[in-house]
Design a protein around this motif. Structure first.
Motif, PDB file in Angstrom:
ATOM      1  N   ASN A  99       0.824  -1.225   0.000  1.00 15.19           N
ATOM      2  CA  ASN A  99       0.000   0.000   0.000  1.00 15.19           C
ATOM      3  C   ASN A  99       0.855   1.271   0.000  1.00 15.19           C
ATOM      4  O   ASN A  99       0.476   2.275   0.600  1.00 15.19           O
ATOM      5  CB  ASN A  99      -0.956   0.035   1.201  1.00 15.19           C
ATOM      6  N   GLY A 100       2.041   1.216  -0.614  1.00 14.22           N
ATOM      7  CA  GLY A 100       2.912   2.390  -0.668  1.00 14.22           C
ATOM      8  C   GLY A 100       3.760   2.598   0.569  1.00 14.22           C
ATOM      9  O   GLY A 100       4.437   3.608   0.692  1.00 14.22           O
ATOM     10  N   PHE A 101       3.730   1.631   1.499  1.00 20.10           N
ATOM     11  CA  PHE A 101       4.517   1.722   2.738  1.00 20.10           C
ATOM     12  C   PHE A 101       5.565   0.615   2.770  1.00 20.10           C
ATOM     13  O   PHE A 101       5.271  -0.538   2.462  1.00 20.10           O
ATOM     14  CB  PHE A 101       3.606   1.603   3.968  1.00 20.10           C
ATOM     15  N   ARG A 102       6.787   0.975   3.169  1.00 24.13           N
ATOM     16  CA  ARG A 102       7.872  -0.006   3.295  1.00 24.13           C
ATOM     17  C   ARG A 102       7.946  -0.490   4.733  1.00 24.13           C
ATOM     18  O   ARG A 102       7.876   0.292   5.678  1.00 24.13           O
ATOM     19  CB  ARG A 102       9.213   0.611   2.895  1.00 24.13           C
ATOM     20  N   LYS A 103       8.133  -1.792   4.885  1.00 22.51           N
ATOM     21  CA  LYS A 103       8.285  -2.382   6.210  1.00 22.51           C
ATOM     22  C   LYS A 103       9.675  -2.051   6.739  1.00 22.51           C
ATOM     23  O   LYS A 103      10.687  -2.344   6.110  1.00 22.51           O
ATOM     24  CB  LYS A 103       8.089  -3.898   6.141  1.00 22.51           C
ATOM     25  N   ILE A 104       9.705  -1.422   7.899  1.00 20.80           N
ATOM     26  CA  ILE A 104      10.964  -1.064   8.556  1.00 20.80           C
ATOM     27  C   ILE A 104      11.343  -2.157   9.544  1.00 20.80           C
ATOM     28  O   ILE A 104      12.492  -2.581   9.623  1.00 20.80           O
ATOM     29  CB  ILE A 104      10.841   0.287   9.298  1.00 20.80           C
ATOM     30  N   ASP A 105      10.368  -2.605  10.289  1.00 19.29           N
ATOM     31  CA  ASP A 105      10.569  -3.628  11.307  1.00 19.29           C
ATOM     32  C   ASP A 105       9.184  -4.176  11.634  1.00 19.29           C
ATOM     33  O   ASP A 105       8.184  -3.718  11.088  1.00 19.29           O
ATOM     34  CB  ASP A 105      11.205  -2.996  12.549  1.00 19.29           C
ATOM     35  N   GLU A 106       9.102  -5.116  12.537  1.00 24.52           N
ATOM     36  CA  GLU A 106       7.804  -5.653  12.933  1.00 24.52           C
ATOM     37  C   GLU A 106       6.926  -4.520  13.467  1.00 24.52           C
ATOM     38  O   GLU A 106       7.339  -3.784  14.357  1.00 24.52           O
ATOM     39  CB  GLU A 106       7.988  -6.733  14.010  1.00 24.52           C
ATOM     40  N   SER A 107       5.760  -4.341  12.880  1.00 22.95           N
ATOM     41  CA  SER A 107       4.801  -3.292  13.266  1.00 22.95           C
ATOM     42  C   SER A 107       5.358  -1.878  13.111  1.00 22.95           C
ATOM     43  O   SER A 107       4.993  -0.976  13.849  1.00 22.95           O
ATOM     44  CB  SER A 107       4.299  -3.513  14.698  1.00 22.95           C
ATOM     45  N   ARG A 108       6.259  -1.682  12.149  1.00 20.76           N
ATOM     46  CA  ARG A 108       6.815  -0.348  11.868  1.00 20.76           C
ATOM     47  C   ARG A 108       6.914  -0.197  10.349  1.00 20.76           C
ATOM     48  O   ARG A 108       7.680  -0.917   9.706  1.00 20.76           O
ATOM     49  CB  ARG A 108       8.171  -0.159  12.522  1.00 20.76           C
ATOM     50  N   TRP A 109       6.142   0.744   9.800  1.00 19.14           N
ATOM     51  CA  TRP A 109       6.071   0.992   8.365  1.00 19.14           C
ATOM     52  C   TRP A 109       6.221   2.481   8.103  1.00 19.14           C
ATOM     53  O   TRP A 109       5.812   3.302   8.922  1.00 19.14           O
ATOM     54  CB  TRP A 109       4.722   0.534   7.824  1.00 19.14           C
ATOM     55  N   ALA A 110       6.780   2.853   6.944  1.00 14.60           N
ATOM     56  CA  ALA A 110       6.919   4.257   6.571  1.00 14.60           C
ATOM     57  C   ALA A 110       6.627   4.409   5.080  1.00 14.60           C
ATOM     58  O   ALA A 110       6.871   3.484   4.294  1.00 14.60           O
ATOM     59  CB  ALA A 110       8.324   4.761   6.891  1.00 14.60           C
ATOM     60  N   ALA A 111       6.110   5.565   4.698  1.00 14.75           N
ATOM     61  CA  ALA A 111       5.762   5.823   3.298  1.00 14.75           C
ATOM     62  C   ALA A 111       7.001   5.672   2.412  1.00 14.75           C
ATOM     63  O   ALA A 111       7.999   6.376   2.596  1.00 14.75           O
ATOM     64  CB  ALA A 111       5.168   7.221   3.157  1.00 14.75           C
ATOM     65  N   ASP A 112       6.919   4.747   1.464  1.00 15.40           N
ATOM     66  CA  ASP A 112       8.063   4.426   0.619  1.00 15.40           C
ATOM     67  C   ASP A 112       8.480   5.590  -0.273  1.00 15.40           C
ATOM     68  O   ASP A 112       9.649   5.705  -0.622  1.00 15.40           O
ATOM     69  CB  ASP A 112       7.745   3.193  -0.231  1.00 15.40           C
ATOM     70  N   GLU A 113       7.553   6.483  -0.618  1.00  8.61           N
ATOM     71  CA  GLU A 113       7.889   7.608  -1.496  1.00  8.61           C
ATOM     72  C   GLU A 113       8.903   8.553  -0.862  1.00  8.61           C
ATOM     73  O   GLU A 113       9.549   9.340  -1.557  1.00  8.61           O
ATOM     74  CB  GLU A 113       6.632   8.378  -1.915  1.00  8.61           C
ATOM     75  N   PHE A 114       9.064   8.485   0.461  1.00  5.29           N
ATOM     76  CA  PHE A 114      10.008   9.336   1.176  1.00  5.29           C
ATOM     77  C   PHE A 114      11.238   8.579   1.672  1.00  5.29           C
ATOM     78  O   PHE A 114      11.973   9.076   2.518  1.00  5.29           O
ATOM     79  CB  PHE A 114       9.317  10.037   2.355  1.00  5.29           C
ATOM     80  N   LEU A 115      11.424   7.376   1.143  1.00  2.59           N
ATOM     81  CA  LEU A 115      12.576   6.545   1.498  1.00  2.59           C
ATOM     82  C   LEU A 115      13.364   6.233   0.225  1.00  2.59           C
ATOM     83  O   LEU A 115      12.791   5.800  -0.763  1.00  2.59           O
ATOM     84  CB  LEU A 115      12.134   5.238   2.162  1.00  2.59           C
ATOM     85  N   GLU A 116      14.658   6.452   0.286  1.00  2.00           N
ATOM     86  CA  GLU A 116      15.534   6.234  -0.860  1.00  2.00           C
ATOM     87  C   GLU A 116      16.604   5.217  -0.470  1.00  2.00           C
ATOM     88  O   GLU A 116      17.295   5.417   0.538  1.00  2.00           O
ATOM     89  CB  GLU A 116      16.156   7.579  -1.206  1.00  2.00           C
ATOM     90  N   PRO A 117      16.729   4.110  -1.232  1.00  5.42           N
ATOM     91  CA  PRO A 117      17.794   3.155  -0.885  1.00  5.42           C
ATOM     92  C   PRO A 117      19.157   3.821  -0.944  1.00  5.42           C
ATOM     93  O   PRO A 117      19.429   4.624  -1.833  1.00  5.42           O
ATOM     94  CB  PRO A 117      17.663   2.080  -1.977  1.00  5.42           C
ATOM     95  N   VAL A 118      19.999   3.526   0.037  1.00  2.00           N
ATOM     96  CA  VAL A 118      21.360   4.077   0.019  1.00  2.00           C
ATOM     97  C   VAL A 118      22.180   3.311  -1.007  1.00  2.00           C
ATOM     98  O   VAL A 118      21.810   2.210  -1.416  1.00  2.00           O
ATOM     99  CB  VAL A 118      22.029   4.021   1.415  1.00  2.00           C
ATOM    100  N   SER A 119      23.275   3.875  -1.415  1.00  2.00           N
ATOM    101  CA  SER A 119      24.136   3.265  -2.419  1.00  2.00           C
ATOM    102  C   SER A 119      24.538   1.850  -2.017  1.00  2.00           C
ATOM    103  O   SER A 119      24.976   1.622  -0.894  1.00  2.00           O
ATOM    104  CB  SER A 119      25.385   4.128  -2.608  1.00  2.00           C
ATOM    105  N   GLY A 120      24.333   0.909  -2.915  1.00  2.00           N
ATOM    106  CA  GLY A 120      24.700  -0.474  -2.661  1.00  2.00           C
ATOM    107  C   GLY A 120      23.652  -1.296  -1.960  1.00  2.00           C
ATOM    108  O   GLY A 120      23.821  -2.497  -1.778  1.00  2.00           O
ATOM    109  N   ALA A 121      22.530  -0.676  -1.550  1.00  2.00           N
ATOM    110  CA  ALA A 121      21.468  -1.392  -0.851  1.00  2.00           C
ATOM    111  C   ALA A 121      20.654  -2.214  -1.827  1.00  2.00           C
ATOM    112  O   ALA A 121      20.439  -1.816  -2.969  1.00  2.00           O
ATOM    113  CB  ALA A 121      20.572  -0.420  -0.098  1.00  2.00           C
ATOM    114  N   SER A 122      20.177  -3.351  -1.365  1.00  2.00           N
ATOM    115  CA  SER A 122      19.321  -4.228  -2.164  1.00  2.00           C
ATOM    116  C   SER A 122      17.946  -4.243  -1.533  1.00  2.00           C
ATOM    117  O   SER A 122      17.676  -5.029  -0.631  1.00  2.00           O
ATOM    118  CB  SER A 122      19.926  -5.632  -2.207  1.00  2.00           C
ATOM    119  N   CYS A 123      17.074  -3.337  -1.994  1.00  2.00           N
ATOM    120  CA  CYS A 123      15.756  -3.174  -1.383  1.00  2.00           C
ATOM    121  C   CYS A 123      14.619  -3.714  -2.242  1.00  2.00           C
ATOM    122  O   CYS A 123      13.453  -3.478  -1.953  1.00  2.00           O
ATOM    123  CB  CYS A 123      15.510  -1.708  -1.063  1.00  2.00           C
ATOM    124  N   GLY A 124      14.941  -4.434  -3.290  1.00  2.00           N
ATOM    125  CA  GLY A 124      13.902  -5.055  -4.128  1.00  2.00           C
ATOM    126  C   GLY A 124      13.136  -4.144  -4.997  1.00  2.00           C
ATOM    127  O   GLY A 124      13.113  -2.994  -5.000  1.00  2.00           O
TER     128      GLY A 124
END
Length: 88
Positions: free
Chosen positions: A63-88
Motif C-alpha cells: 500500500n505504498g509503505f515499506r516495512k521497517i521492522d515488525e509493526s513499523r512501516w513508513a511511506a516508501d515515497e520518502f525513502l531512498e535506498p542508500v548506495s549499494g542497498a538491495s531493497c527489491g
C-alpha cells in the motif's frame, strides 16, 4: 542456501545467507517522516524519522509503505535506498 534465524519473521526471500540479516538500508527524504504501526495512513503513528536519517528496512512494500521492522512501516515515497542497498 537459505538460513533462518530463530524467532525471525523473515520470509525465505528476505533471509540472507550467512548473517540472517538484510541488505536493504534506506535514507529519509522528507523533513519529518511518520513511522506507522501498519501499512496505511490510518495506522497509528509509533515514531518519526528526521530528514537524512538512515535505517535498515525490509524489501517489502505494501500500500505504498515499506516495512521497517515488525509493526513499523513508513511511506516508501520518502525513502531512498542508500548506495549499494538491495531493497527489491
Amino acid at each position: 542456501m537459505l538460513i533462518y534465524s530463530m524467532g525471525s519473521d523473515q520470509s525465505p526471500s528476505e533471509a540472507q545467507s550467512g548473517s540472517g540479516g538484510q541488505d536493504c538500508r534506506v535514507k529519509v527524504t522528507a523533513d519529518i517522516l511518520n513511522v506507522r504501526a501498519g501499512p496505511g495512513m490510518d495506522a497509528e503513528i509509533v515514531g518519526k524519522f528526521r530528514q537524512d536519517a538512515e535505517t535498515e528496512a525490509h524489501p517489502v512494500v505494501r500500500n505504498g509503505f515499506r516495512k521497517i521492522d515488525e509493526s513499523r512501516w513508513a511511506a516508501d515515497e520518502f525513502l531512498e535506498p542508500v548506495s549499494g542497498a538491495s531493497c527489491g
